[in-house]
Design an enzyme around this catalytic site. Structure first.
Site, PDB file in Angstrom:
ATOM      1  N   LYS A  45       0.868  -1.190   0.000  1.00 34.59           N
ATOM      2  CA  LYS A  45       0.000   0.000   0.000  1.00 34.59           C
ATOM      3  C   LYS A  45       0.894   1.227   0.000  1.00 34.59           C
ATOM      4  O   LYS A  45       1.797   1.333   0.827  1.00 34.59           O
ATOM      5  CB  LYS A  45      -0.895  -0.026   1.244  1.00 34.59           C
ATOM      6  CG  LYS A  45      -1.623   1.276   1.554  1.00 34.59           C
ATOM      7  CD  LYS A  45      -2.623   1.071   2.675  1.00 34.59           C
ATOM      8  CE  LYS A  45      -2.514   2.149   3.745  1.00 34.59           C
ATOM      9  NZ  LYS A  45      -3.452   1.916   4.860  1.00 34.59           N
ATOM     10  N   LYS A  70       1.249   5.283   0.407  1.00 35.57           N
ATOM     11  CA  LYS A  70       0.634   6.540   0.816  1.00 35.57           C
ATOM     12  C   LYS A  70       0.804   7.504  -0.342  1.00 35.57           C
ATOM     13  O   LYS A  70       1.896   7.555  -0.952  1.00 35.57           O
ATOM     14  CB  LYS A  70       1.356   7.081   2.064  1.00 35.57           C
ATOM     15  CG  LYS A  70       1.095   6.242   3.301  1.00 35.57           C
ATOM     16  CD  LYS A  70      -0.345   6.412   3.747  1.00 35.57           C
ATOM     17  CE  LYS A  70      -0.592   5.717   5.066  1.00 35.57           C
ATOM     18  NZ  LYS A  70      -1.986   5.891   5.505  1.00 35.57           N
ATOM     19  N   GLU A 105      -7.837   4.041  -0.982  1.00 37.11           N
ATOM     20  CA  GLU A 105      -8.314   4.202   0.394  1.00 37.11           C
ATOM     21  C   GLU A 105      -8.507   5.676   0.726  1.00 37.11           C
ATOM     22  O   GLU A 105      -7.620   6.498   0.484  1.00 37.11           O
ATOM     23  CB  GLU A 105      -7.284   3.559   1.338  1.00 37.11           C
ATOM     24  CG  GLU A 105      -7.667   3.550   2.799  1.00 37.11           C
ATOM     25  CD  GLU A 105      -6.626   2.816   3.648  1.00 37.11           C
ATOM     26  OE1 GLU A 105      -5.858   2.004   3.103  1.00 37.11           O
ATOM     27  OE2 GLU A 105      -6.570   3.070   4.866  1.00 37.11           O
ATOM     28  N   GLY A 145      -4.037  -0.418  10.365  1.00 37.99           N
ATOM     29  CA  GLY A 145      -3.074  -0.282  11.453  1.00 37.99           C
ATOM     30  C   GLY A 145      -2.783   1.171  11.731  1.00 37.99           C
ATOM     31  O   GLY A 145      -3.108   2.053  10.926  1.00 37.99           O
TER      32      GLY A 145
END
Ligand code: OSB
Ligand code: MG
Length: 370
Positions: free
Chosen positions: A162, A164, A214, A291
């Protein structure tokens, strides 16, 4: 049911092995509030997911400390009887402050389960013994550095990457990672950095066969997320927007997302996290465990939660060494196949190592009934 005798709050800080930068800020040290509860059953530990700054949510470590000390603890310590199950009711009069509530609930659950000789994974309904690990990679200084980080984590065995992202570098970075790794399960997390007006970049990301995008838009914007989801081939996943099972139901019914990230702290605790899971599962919406760079206590809780049947996508729960050289608990180790074991010891299955805990603590306050 038991009697709560004391709550000990602790502020701890542990250096991160590499800085973690998101669209809203950078952390080089993991600072967290922990709590230890003493009940007539025994003791239990909880870890709060809040950060030093109110960048991810309204809560931050100092607010957690104050709301627990001045508003939550006095009520709980005066209660005749208390259980993790009843905590939500007992604290319902306090609006929000979900991360603080989640920490107390975790500690009460740990104490109750230790006394009952049962694991958190069993209590929550985990059906898996191992969970698939993904890794969340902070925004790097350069594209070259990002490519190095990605290949290092892939070599370790992580099953999903993933990235950012933030406006400006998004498309270039994602393109570079995708071109270097054509078959890797890849997703991006914007942490609410975009608006519907600058969704052009998000549309451009549709070309890279991402698992999901996301939290592209601000956390209140369920309607705009629904508009965006209709325009994208890629699934939208919501993180910051989902603070309860009711939020999850609203988001799904509006069509705001096709995937949900579950973080126990963001939704007010492990028991509400299970309810979010249930809402999603009943509607065939896949979930995964997010998380917050947790230390060992919080990581144990995430692994237990990630064992539930609806958690069908790899989570953000990485091995301890991806974050810390020396965690507070025994480290969580990922197998070469990119999975980690669900803790099956009593309670959370871990406790802080006393010496390491003392070395990392900068503040302690013991709260007792008045
Ligand atoms: O948005 O998922 C997020 C870390 C801190 C705050 C917000 C987020 C994250 C992560 C890291 O993505 C996940 C992890 O490795 O714990
Ligand atoms: Mg996120």
């Amino acid at each position: 049911m038991s009697l709560l005798r004391a709550i000990e709050l602790r502020l701890v800080a542990v250096p991160l092995v590499r800085p973690f930068r998101t669209s809203f800020g950078e952390e080089t040290v993991k600072e967290a509030v922990l709590c230890r509860v003493e009940t007539d059953d025994g003791e239990g530990w909880g870890e709060c997911v809040a950060s030093p700054d109110p960048g991810y949510s309204e809560e931050f470590n100092a607010s957690v400390w104050l709301v627990v000390r001045d508003h939550m603890a006095p009520r709980l310590l005066a209660a005749e009887e208390l259980s993790a199950e009843r905590l939500g009711e007992a604290l319902a009069w306090i609006r929000g402050h979900r991360m603080a509530k989640a920490m107390l609930e975790m500690a009460l659950l740990d104490a109750e389960l230790r006394a009952a000789g049962k694991s958190l994974a069993d209590r929550l309904g985990a059906v898996r013994d191992r969970v698939e690990c993904g890794v969340s990679i902070g925004i790097a200084q350069t594209t070259e550095e990002l490519l190095e980080h990605v290949s290092g984590y892939l070599d370790e065995g992580y099953r999903r990457i993933k990235l950012k992202i933030e406006p400006g570098t998004d498309v270039e970075r994602v393109r570079a990672v995708r071109e270097a790794n054509p078959d890797v399960p890849l997703s991006v997390d914007a942490n609410a950095a975009y608006s519907l007006e600058d969704a052009g970049a998000l549309r451009a990301l549709d070309a890279f066969d991402l698992l999901m995008i996301e939290q592209p838009l601000p956390h209140e914007d369920l309607v705009d997320h629904a508009k965006l989801q209709r325009e994208l081939r890629t699934a939208v996943c919501l993180d910051e927007s989902i603070r309860s099972a009711a939020d999850a139901r609203a988001a799904i019914e509006l069509g705001s997302c096709r995937i949900v990230n579950i973080k126990q702290g963001r939704v007010g605790g492990l028991l509400e996290a299970v309810r979010v899971h249930d809402v999603c599962r009943a509607r065939e919406i896949p979930v995964w465990c997010g998380g917050m760079l947790e230390l060992g206590i919080g990581r144990a809780a995430n692994l237990a939660l990630g064992g539930l049947p609806g958690f069908t996508l790899p989570g953000d729960t990485s091995a301890s060494r991806r974050y810390f050289e020396d965690d507070l608990t025994e480290p969580f180790v990922m197998a070469a196949d990119g999975t980690m074991g669900v803790p099956r010891g009593v309670g959370l299955g871990v406790v802080p190592r006393p010496e390491r805990l003392e070395a990392c603590t900068s503040r302690v306050e013991l709260l007792r009934p008045i």
